[in-house]
Design a protein around this motif. Structure first.
Motif, PDB file in Angstrom:
ATOM      1  N   GLN A   1      35.932  20.660  32.559  1.00 23.26           N
ATOM      2  CA  GLN A   1      35.702  22.071  32.799  1.00 23.26           C
ATOM      3  C   GLN A   1      35.988  22.427  34.251  1.00 23.26           C
ATOM      4  O   GLN A   1      35.805  21.606  35.139  1.00 23.26           O
ATOM      5  N   VAL A   2      36.437  23.627  34.439  1.00 28.38           N
ATOM      6  CA  VAL A   2      36.726  24.143  35.772  1.00 28.38           C
ATOM      7  C   VAL A   2      35.940  25.431  35.970  1.00 28.38           C
ATOM      8  O   VAL A   2      35.935  26.301  35.094  1.00 28.38           O
ATOM      9  N   GLN A   3      35.282  25.531  37.108  1.00 24.66           N
ATOM     10  CA  GLN A   3      34.587  26.764  37.462  1.00 24.66           C
ATOM     11  C   GLN A   3      35.354  27.449  38.588  1.00 24.66           C
ATOM     12  O   GLN A   3      35.749  26.803  39.562  1.00 24.66           O
ATOM     13  N   LEU A   4      35.550  28.742  38.429  1.00 24.81           N
ATOM     14  CA  LEU A   4      36.287  29.540  39.409  1.00 24.81           C
ATOM     15  C   LEU A   4      35.414  30.687  39.883  1.00 24.81           C
ATOM     16  O   LEU A   4      34.836  31.406  39.058  1.00 24.81           O
ATOM     17  N   VAL A   5      35.351  30.863  41.193  1.00 21.56           N
ATOM     18  CA  VAL A   5      34.547  31.938  41.761  1.00 21.56           C
ATOM     19  C   VAL A   5      35.397  32.729  42.756  1.00 21.56           C
ATOM     20  O   VAL A   5      35.819  32.175  43.778  1.00 21.56           O
ATOM     21  N   GLU A   6      35.628  33.999  42.427  1.00 21.31           N
ATOM     22  CA  GLU A   6      36.420  34.864  43.314  1.00 21.31           C
ATOM     23  C   GLU A   6      35.531  35.575  44.316  1.00 21.31           C
ATOM     24  O   GLU A   6      34.339  35.818  44.061  1.00 21.31           O
ATOM     25  N   SER A   7      36.129  35.935  45.432  1.00 21.46           N
ATOM     26  CA  SER A   7      35.438  36.742  46.431  1.00 21.46           C
ATOM     27  C   SER A   7      36.479  37.488  47.257  1.00 21.46           C
ATOM     28  O   SER A   7      37.675  37.177  47.184  1.00 21.46           O
ATOM     29  N   GLY A   8      36.001  38.466  48.019  1.00 21.38           N
ATOM     30  CA  GLY A   8      36.897  39.163  48.928  1.00 21.38           C
ATOM     31  C   GLY A   8      37.312  40.553  48.518  1.00 21.38           C
ATOM     32  O   GLY A   8      38.012  41.242  49.262  1.00 21.38           O
ATOM     33  N   GLY A   9      36.916  40.982  47.331  1.00 20.63           N
ATOM     34  CA  GLY A   9      37.266  42.327  46.907  1.00 20.63           C
ATOM     35  C   GLY A   9      36.518  43.378  47.703  1.00 20.63           C
ATOM     36  O   GLY A   9      35.618  43.065  48.486  1.00 20.63           O
TER      37      GLY A   9
END
Length: 123
Positions: A1-9
């Motif tokens: 499994q891969v967890q992805l967390v975006e930021s910066g918007g």
């Protein structure tokens, strides 16, 4: 499994810049092709850019020359530098990943997705 967390918007005026980040965990990052998609209000999710494990990149025509995708394998992070933002760039931006990508621009090619980050460009 891969967890992805975006930021910066965030909210930015037309012509401005933002840098999005997507931090990955759970799998060897250097073996993942990393992409950005976006979903404008009331529209379908669409491909923006991809960073292949080889280091090559590819962009949708509407962002070429304005957006730059890059990756830092040591930090397991992919970035999307967005310059010259336009009102039509307003969307929720999603990070996507997979070790095998059959059709670059197809959502179905990616098994792993982040939760999205909102980018709003005021005209």
């Amino acid at each position: 499994q891969v967890q992805l967390v975006e930021s910066g918007g965030g909210l930015v005026q037309a012509g401005g810049s933002l840098r999005l980040s997507c931090a990955a965990s759970g799998r060897t990052f250097s073996r993942l092709h990393m992409a950005w998609f976006r979903q404008p209000p009331g529209k379908e999710r669409e491909f923006v850019a991809i960073s292949w494990t080889s280091g090559s990149t590819y962009y949708t025509d509407s962002v070429k020359g304005r957006f730059t995708i890059s990756r830092d394998n040591a930090k397991s992070t992919v970035y999307l530098q967005m310059n010259g933002l336009k009102f039509e760039d307003t969307a929720v931006y999603y990070c996507a990943a997979d070790a095998v990508v059959s059709i670059t621009t197809s959502l179905r090619s990616y098994d792993y997705w982040g939760q999205g980050t909102q980018v709003t460009v005021s005209s």
